[in-house]
Scaffold this motif. Structure first.
Motif, PDB file in Angstrom:
ATOM      1  N   TRP A  86      40.934  38.491  42.991  1.00 58.95           N
ATOM      2  CA  TRP A  86      41.806  39.394  42.543  1.00 58.95           C
ATOM      3  C   TRP A  86      41.392  40.714  43.415  1.00 58.95           C
ATOM      4  N   VAL A  87      42.211  41.459  44.225  1.00 58.12           N
ATOM      5  CA  VAL A  87      41.855  42.553  44.893  1.00 58.12           C
ATOM      6  C   VAL A  87      42.804  43.718  44.330  1.00 58.12           C
ATOM      7  N   ILE A  88      42.291  44.799  44.059  1.00 58.54           N
ATOM      8  CA  ILE A  88      43.044  45.918  43.626  1.00 58.54           C
ATOM      9  C   ILE A  88      42.565  47.168  44.353  1.00 58.54           C
ATOM     10  N   CYS A  89      43.774  47.845  44.600  1.00 61.69           N
ATOM     11  CA  CYS A  89      43.560  48.879  45.808  1.00 61.69           C
ATOM     12  C   CYS A  89      44.546  49.875  45.854  1.00 61.69           C
ATOM     13  N   THR A  90      44.533  51.019  46.688  1.00 59.40           N
ATOM     14  CA  THR A  90      45.438  51.936  46.641  1.00 59.40           C
ATOM     15  C   THR A  90      45.974  52.178  48.289  1.00 59.40           C
ATOM     16  N   LEU A  91      47.322  52.249  48.176  1.00 60.33           N
ATOM     17  CA  LEU A  91      48.027  52.739  49.354  1.00 60.33           C
ATOM     18  C   LEU A  91      48.155  54.067  49.512  1.00 60.33           C
ATOM     19  N   VAL A  92      47.537  54.996  50.368  1.00 60.94           N
ATOM     20  CA  VAL A  92      47.656  56.394  49.985  1.00 60.94           C
ATOM     21  C   VAL A  92      48.553  57.148  51.273  1.00 60.94           C
ATOM     22  N   GLY A  93      49.193  58.041  50.644  1.00 56.04           N
ATOM     23  CA  GLY A  93      49.748  58.856  51.773  1.00 56.04           C
ATOM     24  C   GLY A  93      51.257  58.287  52.480  1.00 56.04           C
ATOM     25  N   GLN A  94      51.676  57.691  51.603  1.00 54.58           N
ATOM     26  CA  GLN A  94      53.248  57.142  52.303  1.00 54.58           C
ATOM     27  C   GLN A  94      54.167  58.160  52.017  1.00 54.58           C
ATOM     28  N   PRO A  95      55.253  58.183  52.963  1.00 55.74           N
ATOM     29  CA  PRO A  95      56.082  59.192  52.616  1.00 55.74           C
ATOM     30  C   PRO A  95      57.178  59.259  51.387  1.00 55.74           C
ATOM     31  N   GLN A  96      57.561  59.944  50.624  1.00 58.89           N
ATOM     32  CA  GLN A  96      58.239  59.901  49.620  1.00 58.89           C
ATOM     33  C   GLN A  96      59.111  58.814  49.667  1.00 58.89           C
ATOM     34  N   GLY A  97      59.498  58.001  48.492  1.00 59.42           N
ATOM     35  CA  GLY A  97      60.307  56.954  48.622  1.00 59.42           C
ATOM     36  C   GLY A  97      59.898  55.703  49.025  1.00 59.42           C
ATOM     37  N   ASN A  98      58.753  55.489  49.595  1.00 65.38           N
ATOM     38  CA  ASN A  98      58.289  54.325  50.107  1.00 65.38           C
ATOM     39  C   ASN A  98      57.432  53.861  49.140  1.00 65.38           C
ATOM     40  N   PRO A  99      57.455  52.472  48.927  1.00 58.85           N
ATOM     41  CA  PRO A  99      56.125  51.912  48.068  1.00 58.85           C
ATOM     42  C   PRO A  99      54.910  52.276  48.293  1.00 58.85           C
ATOM     43  N   GLY A 100      54.051  52.758  47.488  1.00 61.50           N
ATOM     44  CA  GLY A 100      52.644  52.860  47.364  1.00 61.50           C
ATOM     45  C   GLY A 100      52.076  53.300  46.419  1.00 61.50           C
ATOM     46  N   GLY A 101      50.621  53.715  46.502  1.00 56.35           N
ATOM     47  CA  GLY A 101      49.968  53.855  45.118  1.00 56.35           C
ATOM     48  C   GLY A 101      49.035  52.529  44.826  1.00 56.35           C
ATOM     49  N   ASN A 102      48.744  52.572  43.633  1.00 61.91           N
ATOM     50  CA  ASN A 102      47.899  51.514  43.262  1.00 61.91           C
ATOM     51  C   ASN A 102      48.599  50.025  43.178  1.00 61.91           C
ATOM     52  N   PHE A 103      47.965  48.778  43.585  1.00 65.34           N
ATOM     53  CA  PHE A 103      48.330  47.493  43.523  1.00 65.34           C
ATOM     54  C   PHE A 103      47.328  46.659  43.356  1.00 65.34           C
ATOM     55  N   LEU A 104      47.880  45.401  42.866  1.00 66.20           N
ATOM     56  CA  LEU A 104      46.988  44.188  42.915  1.00 66.20           C
ATOM     57  C   LEU A 104      47.591  43.097  43.905  1.00 66.20           C
ATOM     58  N   MET A 105      46.471  42.561  44.493  1.00 68.51           N
ATOM     59  CA  MET A 105      47.087  41.144  45.288  1.00 68.51           C
ATOM     60  C   MET A 105      45.968  39.944  44.829  1.00 68.51           C
ATOM     61  N   THR A 106      46.735  38.764  44.632  1.00 71.51           N
ATOM     62  CA  THR A 106      45.568  37.686  44.349  1.00 71.51           C
ATOM     63  C   THR A 106      45.615  36.804  45.345  1.00 71.51           C
ATOM     64  N   ALA A 107      44.719  35.825  45.369  1.00 68.87           N
ATOM     65  CA  ALA A 107      44.629  34.704  46.307  1.00 68.87           C
ATOM     66  C   ALA A 107      43.727  33.630  45.834  1.00 68.87           C
ATOM     67  N   THR A 108      44.031  32.518  45.992  1.00 66.59           N
ATOM     68  CA  THR A 108      43.244  31.206  45.641  1.00 66.59           C
ATOM     69  C   THR A 108      42.252  31.051  46.433  1.00 66.59           C
ATOM     70  N   ASP A 109      42.370  31.121  47.748  1.00 69.62           N
ATOM     71  CA  ASP A 109      41.171  31.182  48.780  1.00 69.62           C
ATOM     72  C   ASP A 109      41.021  32.568  49.320  1.00 69.62           C
ATOM     73  N   PRO A 110      39.951  33.203  49.142  1.00 69.22           N
ATOM     74  CA  PRO A 110      39.626  34.472  49.489  1.00 69.22           C
ATOM     75  C   PRO A 110      39.964  34.764  51.115  1.00 69.22           C
ATOM     76  N   ALA A 111      40.033  33.750  52.116  1.00 69.36           N
ATOM     77  CA  ALA A 111      40.266  33.959  53.136  1.00 69.36           C
ATOM     78  C   ALA A 111      41.685  34.270  53.427  1.00 69.36           C
ATOM     79  N   GLY A 112      42.375  34.134  52.486  1.00 61.31           N
ATOM     80  CA  GLY A 112      44.203  34.083  52.316  1.00 61.31           C
ATOM     81  C   GLY A 112      44.820  32.769  52.457  1.00 61.31           C
ATOM     82  N   PRO A 113      46.220  32.974  52.194  1.00 60.39           N
ATOM     83  CA  PRO A 113      46.886  34.127  52.314  1.00 60.39           C
ATOM     84  C   PRO A 113      46.833  34.944  51.063  1.00 60.39           C
ATOM     85  N   TRP A 114      46.899  36.088  50.965  1.00 60.01           N
ATOM     86  CA  TRP A 114      47.012  37.091  49.717  1.00 60.01           C
ATOM     87  C   TRP A 114      48.319  37.209  49.329  1.00 60.01           C
TER      88      TRP A 114
END
Ligand code: 6LW
Length: 517
Positions: A86-114
C-alpha cells in the motif's frame, strides 16, 4: 557487518518511508512535479539500494496538468499487509476541478504495476496508514488546524478505512499538534504498535533548520496520545547552522528481521554557506528502545556520518547511492521528465534519446522537452552530446533546474550561419544573461554542466573542439534556501521552439553523469 555512509540516498530523495517484508526492505520518497513518480527502492541489508520501479509510471494514472514546481507528489507512506503493498500519498496543487488530494494505490509486486488512485475524502498532506492486529485499518495525516490557536498550527487526524470500499469511515480523531505547544507544522505522522502500545511519531517545526521528530504513546489507537518527556527524540537545530547536516526529521521506523530497529529520515548537507543544493536527502539512523521509547542514534544523539549494519554482508553499492558514473542509458531509472514521463517526451535511441522540441519552455507550467537527473554530488559533470538542426527561434541546451521560476540554462540558438550559446539565469521569473559565445554550426554539440561545489560552469564544444566555458552560475542562487520550495537541483538536457509549432528533433546521442569525488 557492513558500513554505509550517510546519506544512504544522496540528492533529492526527501520524505522517506520504509517497510520490511521478510528480509526485503522497500522505501519510497517524494518526487513533486517529476515523473516517474515515487521511486520504489529495494534493499536486503539497508546498505545497498536499487530502484526497482515507480508507483506512478504510466500515462493517465495521475494528472499533473497545471501543477507548479514543488507541488505534485508529497510525502508518501509505504506499508505491506496481507500480501499487498500500500502506498498512501498526496497530489498537491492541481487546478480546481482536477482530481487531487490524498489517495491510496496498491500493488502485489512493489516493482509495479501499481493501481490507479483511490481518492480519499481527506484534506491536508503526509497521509500514513496503519494495520492493527485486530484487522482494522487506520489512516492518519496532517492538515492545517480547523480551529488554530497559533500560526501554522497543524493537527494530526486519525480515521478508520473501510477495507472493502477503501473509503474513510467513522469519526475523525484529532490526536496531535506537536510535542511543544505552539509547534508549527506537526506533520509526517506514522503509527506503530510495539509491545501492545500505540506510538504516534511525527515531525514538527517545518522541514528546514528547526525540523524535529517527536513521539507519543497511547493504549488505544485513537488516543489520547501522551508525548515522552524526551521529545524531540531527534533534531539537529541545537547543533547550529555550521553543522554540516541540518534539518533532520520526517522519520519512519522499521524493525529488522533480527529485532534491531532503524529509522530513515530526511536531512540536508550544507555547503557554500547555509545552502543545500542537493536538497533533502535520505539518511539511516540506528534506533534502540529504552523505557518504552525509541532512542535515535544511541550514544551519538545525531545523524551519524556512517552506520554499521550488523546483518549486512557486502559493501554498499548500487545506482541510487550515487556510485554510478558514466553514460546514463535511456532505460536507467534515474531519468525523469517534468509533468510527464520521459517516454512521453522522448524516444529511446541507441545509448540516448530522440527528443522532439516542444513549444513549452523551461519557464512554463507545462510539459517541456526536458530529460533530467538529480544532482547527487557536490562535484559532478553532466555531459550531453546532441546533434540537431535548429530552425530560427529554436534552442537546445542543458539546464540546472530548481523550478520554472528558477533555473540556469545553456541555450544554443541559430545565429545566421553560426550558432550562439548563452548562459541564462532565470531568477524569480526574470532572465539574466551570464555569458555568451559564438560557435560554428554543422557538427554535433557537446553541452556540459560542471558542478564544483556551488560553482556551476556551463560549457559547450562543437565537433571535436575543446569545450569553452560560456558562463558560470551559483548553486546557492538555485537551492531552496534561495528560492523556497522543496526540491534539490536537477541537471538535464532540453529543447524548445519557444512557443512555435515545430517538427525539429534533438538527437541526444549520449548523456554522461560523472561524479568527480
Ligand atoms: C512534506 C512535508 C513537508 O509533505 O514538506 O514541510 C513536504 N514539510 O512533511 C514536502 O516534502
Amino acid at each position: 557487518m557492513s558500513t554505509v555512509k550517510n546519506p544512504i540516498l544522496p540528492g533529492c530523495y526527501p520524505d522517506p518511508s520504509i517497510c520490511r517484508v521478510g528480509d526485503d526492505y522497500y522505501l519510497v520518497t517524494s518526487t513533486f512535479e517529476y515523473l516517474p513518480g515515487l521511486p520504489v527502492l529495494h534493499s536486503r541489508d539497508l546498505v545497498t539500494w536499487e530502484t526497482i520501479g515507480h508507483v506512478v509510471d504510466r500515462p493517465g494514472q495521475l494528472d499533473y496538468a497545471g501543477i507548479e514546481s514543488s507541488g505534485g507528489l508529497y510525502a508518501p507512506t509505504i506499508r505491506h499487509h496481507d500480501g499487498l503493498f500500500w502506498v498512501i500519498c498526496t497530489l498537491v496543487g492541481q487546478p480546481q476541478g482536477n482530481p487531487g488530494g490524498n489517495f491510496l494505490m496498491t500493488a502485489t509486486d512493489p516493482a509495479g504495476p501499481w493501481s490507479d488512485p483511490m481518492w480519499l475524502d481527506a484534506d491536508g498532506i503526509d497521509p500514513s496508514i496503519f494495520f492493527d492486529d485486530d484487522g482494522r485499518i487506520w489512516v492518519h495525516g496532517t492538515r492545517l488546524a480547523l480551529e488554530p490557536e497559533w500560526f501554522h498550527q497543524t493537527e494530526v487526524w486519525i480515521r478508520e478505512l473501510d477495507p472493502e470500499t477503501k473509503k474513510l469511515t467513522g469519526p475523525e480523531h484529532v490526536v496531535w499538534s506537536g510535542a511543544v505547544k505552539g509547534a508549527v507544522w506537526a506533520e509526517a505522522p506514522h503509527l506503530y504498535k510495539v509491545d501492545g502500545t500505540y506510538y504516534l511519531m511525527a515531525a514538527e517545526a517545518g522541514t528546514e533548520f528547526h525540523h524535529a521528530e517527536s513521539i507519543a504513546q497511547a493504549d488505544v489507537v485513537t488516543g489520547p496520545y501522551t508525548g515522552t518527556r524526551g521529545n524531540p527524540i531527534l533534531t539537529h537545530r541545537h547543533l547550529g547552522r555550521q553543522h554540516p547536516v541540518v534539518g533532520a526529521g520526517h522519520a519512519d521506523l522499521v524493525e529488522a528481521a533480527d529485532g534491531s530497529w532503524w529509522a530513515v529520515l530526511l536531512a540536508m548537507r550544507t555547503y557554500g554557506g547555509y545552502h543545500y543544493p542537493l536538497g533533502r536527502e535520505t539518511f539511516l539512523v540506528p534506533v534502540v528502545w529504552e523505557d518504552g521509547w525509541p532512542v535515535f542514534a544511541p550514544g551519538v544523539g545525531k545523524v551519524p556520518d556512517e552506520v554499521e549494519v550488523p546483518f549486512a554482508t557486502g559493501p554498499a553499492s548500487g545506482l541510487v547511492q550515487g556510485l554510478a558514473s558514466g553514460t546514463v542509458p535511456a532505460d536507467d531509472p534515474r531519468w525523469t521528465a517534468v509533468r510527464a514521463l520521459p517516454a512521453q517526451v522522448a524516444t529511446a535511441a541507441g545509448e540516448g534519446w530522440d527528443l522532439p522540441l516542444r513549444p513549452a519552455t523551461l519557464a512554463d507550467v507545462d510539459v517541456p522537452a526536458f530529460l533530467g537527473l538529480r544532482l547527487q554530488h557536490q562535484d559532478a559533470d553532466l555531459v550531453a552530446r546532441v546533434a540537431v538542426d535548429l530552425a530560427d527561434g529554436e534552442e537546445v541546451g542543458v539546464a540546472v533546474r530548481q523550478s520554472e521560476k528558477d533555473h540556469v540554462r545553456l541555450a544554443v540558438t541559430p545565429d545566421g550561419d553560426a550558432l550562439r550559446a548563452r548562459v541564462v539565469h532565470r531568477q524569480r521569473g526574470e532572465d539574466r544573461v551570464l555569458g555568451e559565445a559564438t560557435l560554428a554550426a554543422g557538427a554535433p554539440l557537446t553541452l556540459s554542466v560542471r558542478a564544483r561545489g556551488v560553482d556551476l560552469e556551463l560549457l559547450v564544444a562543437t565537433g571535436d573542439s575543446e569545450p569553452v566555458v560560456v558562463g558560470t552560475a551559483l548553486a546557492t542562487d538555485l537551492d531552496t534556501v534561495a528560492t523556497g520550495g522543496f526540491l534539490g537541483l536537477w541537471l538535464g538536457v532540453y529543447g524548445t521552439s519557444n512557443g512555435a509549432a515545430t517538427s525539429t528533433v534533438a538527437h541526444v546521442e549520449r548523456v554522461d553523469y560523472v561524479p568527480t569525488v
